[in-house]
Design a protein around this motif. Structure first.
Motif, PDB file in Angstrom:
ATOM      1  N   MET A   1       0.848  -1.197   0.000  1.00 46.99           N
ATOM      2  CA  MET A   1       0.000   0.000   0.000  1.00 46.99           C
ATOM      3  C   MET A   1       0.885   1.248   0.000  1.00 46.99           C
ATOM      4  SD  MET A   1      -3.023   1.288  -0.088  1.00 46.99           S
ATOM      5  CE  MET A   1      -4.138  -0.049   0.321  1.00 46.99           C
ATOM      6  N   LEU A   2       0.407   2.278  -0.689  1.00 43.67           N
ATOM      7  CA  LEU A   2       1.162   3.528  -0.750  1.00 43.67           C
ATOM      8  C   LEU A   2       1.275   4.175   0.626  1.00 43.67           C
ATOM      9  CD1 LEU A   2      -0.279   5.347  -3.902  1.00 43.67           C
ATOM     10  CD2 LEU A   2       1.785   3.970  -3.745  1.00 43.67           C
ATOM     11  N   LYS A   3       2.377   4.890   0.823  1.00 40.71           N
ATOM     12  CA  LYS A   3       2.555   5.694   2.029  1.00 40.71           C
ATOM     13  C   LYS A   3       2.763   7.141   1.628  1.00 40.71           C
ATOM     14  CE  LYS A   3       4.649   2.190   5.040  1.00 40.71           C
ATOM     15  NZ  LYS A   3       5.901   1.772   5.708  1.00 40.71           N
ATOM     16  N   SER A   4       2.072   8.021   2.343  1.00 44.69           N
ATOM     17  CA  SER A   4       2.299   9.452   2.155  1.00 44.69           C
ATOM     18  C   SER A   4       3.583   9.835   2.871  1.00 44.69           C
ATOM     19  CB  SER A   4       1.116  10.237   2.730  1.00 44.69           C
ATOM     20  OG  SER A   4       1.424  11.617   2.806  1.00 44.69           O
ATOM     21  N   THR A 150      -2.787   5.806   6.053  1.00 43.71           N
ATOM     22  CA  THR A 150      -4.134   6.358   5.897  1.00 43.71           C
ATOM     23  C   THR A 150      -4.142   7.419   4.806  1.00 43.71           C
ATOM     24  OG1 THR A 150      -4.642   5.944   8.228  1.00 43.71           O
ATOM     25  CG2 THR A 150      -6.031   7.524   7.071  1.00 43.71           C
ATOM     26  N   GLU A 151      -3.146   8.302   4.834  1.00 44.33           N
ATOM     27  CA  GLU A 151      -3.032   9.318   3.793  1.00 44.33           C
ATOM     28  C   GLU A 151      -2.728   8.673   2.443  1.00 44.33           C
ATOM     29  OE1 GLU A 151      -3.550  12.663   4.090  1.00 44.33           O
ATOM     30  OE2 GLU A 151      -4.275  12.152   6.082  1.00 44.33           O
ATOM     31  N   GLY A 152      -1.915   7.619   2.467  1.00 44.82           N
ATOM     32  CA  GLY A 152      -1.564   6.922   1.224  1.00 44.82           C
ATOM     33  C   GLY A 152      -2.774   6.289   0.557  1.00 44.82           C
ATOM     34  N   GLU A 153      -3.724   5.806   1.369  1.00 46.71           N
ATOM     35  CA  GLU A 153      -4.942   5.211   0.809  1.00 46.71           C
ATOM     36  C   GLU A 153      -5.752   6.249   0.031  1.00 46.71           C
ATOM     37  OE1 GLU A 153      -8.783   2.517   2.224  1.00 46.71           O
ATOM     38  OE2 GLU A 153      -7.385   3.316   3.690  1.00 46.71           O
ATOM     39  N   LYS A 154      -5.796   7.461   0.558  1.00 46.98           N
ATOM     40  CA  LYS A 154      -6.503   8.542  -0.140  1.00 46.98           C
ATOM     41  C   LYS A 154      -5.814   8.864  -1.465  1.00 46.98           C
ATOM     42  CE  LYS A 154      -8.014  10.657   4.215  1.00 46.98           C
ATOM     43  NZ  LYS A 154      -7.884  11.851   5.099  1.00 46.98           N
ATOM     44  N   LEU A 237       0.946   1.480  -7.880  1.00 48.75           N
ATOM     45  CA  LEU A 237      -0.037   1.730  -6.827  1.00 48.75           C
ATOM     46  C   LEU A 237      -0.190   0.521  -5.905  1.00 48.75           C
ATOM     47  CD1 LEU A 237      -2.872   3.588  -8.791  1.00 48.75           C
ATOM     48  CD2 LEU A 237      -1.306   4.575  -7.105  1.00 48.75           C
ATOM     49  N   GLU A 238       0.015  -0.668  -6.436  1.00 48.78           N
ATOM     50  CA  GLU A 238      -0.144  -1.890  -5.649  1.00 48.78           C
ATOM     51  C   GLU A 238       1.147  -2.303  -4.948  1.00 48.78           C
ATOM     52  OE1 GLU A 238      -3.046  -3.055  -5.209  1.00 48.78           O
ATOM     53  OE2 GLU A 238      -4.063  -1.873  -6.765  1.00 48.78           O
ATOM     54  N   SER A 239       2.240  -1.616  -5.235  1.00 51.09           N
ATOM     55  CA  SER A 239       3.531  -2.003  -4.690  1.00 51.09           C
ATOM     56  C   SER A 239       3.637  -1.652  -3.205  1.00 51.09           C
ATOM     57  CB  SER A 239       4.658  -1.315  -5.468  1.00 51.09           C
ATOM     58  OG  SER A 239       5.914  -1.581  -4.881  1.00 51.09           O
ATOM     59  N   SER A 240       4.361  -2.476  -2.471  1.00 54.25           N
ATOM     60  CA  SER A 240       4.616  -2.201  -1.056  1.00 54.25           C
ATOM     61  C   SER A 240       5.943  -1.471  -0.867  1.00 54.25           C
ATOM     62  CB  SER A 240       4.638  -3.516  -0.262  1.00 54.25           C
ATOM     63  OG  SER A 240       5.644  -4.391  -0.760  1.00 54.25           O
ATOM     64  N   GLN A 289       3.729  13.861  -5.692  1.00 55.58           N
ATOM     65  CA  GLN A 289       4.726  14.575  -4.887  1.00 55.58           C
ATOM     66  C   GLN A 289       4.591  14.249  -3.402  1.00 55.58           C
ATOM     67  OE1 GLN A 289       7.061  16.101  -6.695  1.00 55.58           O
ATOM     68  NE2 GLN A 289       5.770  15.411  -8.384  1.00 55.58           N
ATOM     69  N   ASN A 290       3.444  13.688  -3.007  1.00 50.66           N
ATOM     70  CA  ASN A 290       3.211  13.358  -1.603  1.00 50.66           C
ATOM     71  C   ASN A 290       3.555  11.898  -1.275  1.00 50.66           C
ATOM     72  OD1 ASN A 290       2.053  15.918  -0.986  1.00 50.66           O
ATOM     73  ND2 ASN A 290       0.172  15.264  -1.973  1.00 50.66           N
ATOM     74  N   ILE A 291       3.924  11.115  -2.297  1.00 57.34           N
ATOM     75  CA  ILE A 291       4.124   9.675  -2.102  1.00 57.34           C
ATOM     76  C   ILE A 291       5.586   9.367  -1.792  1.00 57.34           C
ATOM     77  CG2 ILE A 291       4.005   7.423  -3.231  1.00 57.34           C
ATOM     78  CD1 ILE A 291       1.638   8.476  -4.836  1.00 57.34           C
ATOM     79  N   GLU A 292       5.762   8.488  -0.807  1.00 52.35           N
ATOM     80  CA  GLU A 292       7.119   8.108  -0.416  1.00 52.35           C
ATOM     81  C   GLU A 292       7.835   7.402  -1.568  1.00 52.35           C
ATOM     82  OE1 GLU A 292       9.349   5.840   3.273  1.00 52.35           O
ATOM     83  OE2 GLU A 292       7.403   5.106   2.622  1.00 52.35           O
TER      84      GLU A 292
END
Length: 292
Positions: A1-4, A150-154, A237-240, A289-292
């Motif tokens: 799941m994505l992380k912000s 949680t932010e990453g899910e959005k 998007l599906e990558s951990s 720009q917000n994604i780790e």
């Protein structure tokens, strides 16, 4: 799941005679950047915390606050820096004599000067203290990462939706593009007929002109690449794993294909759809720009 890259986590623990507080907060940054506020006597923890948190966070500007309170008061002693205190008293006397001021300063006033009173503590086991700090840090990092998830899910939902919109637009372009060639053929035949009247049309020449036009406005290669890029975007998007930088590069490629379609397609409807793609791409770029 994505992380912000934006997050906050706080944890407090009482361990082996210490009350330890850890706060983590982060904002967007191209790379990993770490800064900390740690009590001076525990400065040795800075590099350890930086390395440890970097193993949990790959990108972002992370600020870390560390509070350590020793509950064992017998382990601390406050002593007077006599040399410095004497120097302050001497300077105050000189100030009083020079300007005719009253000597109304006392011990409390002198003690308030920096480093007059020094806290000395018994030797502490740095490794043991670090293990205690790391225990509390684990709790703070868990809360920190939960907020980032949680932010990453959005971000995931928004980017996924915009990618689907782009695919819908690509389908329209793929359907519309052959029609533009037919419309060009019909207009060319009509125009030539108006010019030559009842004379026989040179069908071979018409076919040649239409073929040249069709080759010029063909966007099949670009739409195929666009579909491939969106598939790759969905894989990211599906990558951990941290994928922010890769997604940023991919967005540039998507934008480039859209620009090429816009420059090749000599059609108002396709041009409008290209504008829609570029609008979606720009919104995705902002989110990436917000994604780790």
């Amino acid at each position: 799941m994505l992380k912000s890259m934006t997050g906050f986590g706080r944890a407090v623990g009482e361990i082996e005679g210490y009350v330890i507080t850890i706060e983590l907060k982060s904002v967007n940054h191209r790379y990993f950047e770490f800064s900390s506020r740690i009590p001076r006597q525990y400065g040795f923890l800075d590099e350890k915390l930086k390395s440890y948190i970097n193993s949990k966070v790959s990108r972002g500007k992370v600020d870390c606050f560390v509070g350590i309170e020793a509950l064992d008061t017998d382990a601390a002693e406050v002593v007077v820096n006599k040399t410095l205190a004497f120097a302050y008293v001497k300077a105050l006397k000189e100030l009083s004599e020079t300007y005719g001021l009253s000597e109304d300063y006392g011990a409390y006033s002198v003690a308030r000067f920096s480093d007059v009173l020094v806290v000395k503590k018994s030797e502490e086991d740095e490794d043991a203290l670090w293990n205690n700090v790391k225990t509390v840090c684990d709790d703070a990092v868990e809360k920190f990462n939960l907020m980032r998830l949680t932010e990453g899910e959005k971000l995931y939902n928004d980017i996924k939706s915009r990618g689907e919109n782009i695919i819908d637009i690509v389908s329209f372009i793929e359907e519309r593009s052959p029609q533009t060639v037919k419309e060009y053929n019909d207009k060319l035949v009509q125009r030539v007929s108006e010019l030559i009247g009842d004379a026989t049309l040179d069908e071979a020449r018409i076919i040649q002109e239409v073929a040249i036009y069709a080759d010029k406005v063909a966007v099949a290669e670009e739409t195929v690449r666009l579909r491939s890029h969106i598939d790759q975007l969905n894989d990211f998007l599906e990558s951990s794993e941290p994928v922010g930088r890769k997604m940023d590069f991919l967005i540039q490629e998507i934008n480039r294909e859209a620009n090429t379609i816009g420059s090749k397609a000599n059609d108002v409807e396709i041009a409008r759809k290209v504008v829609e793609i570029k609008a979606e791409v720009e919104k995705i770029r902002e989110q990436v720009q917000n994604i780790e």
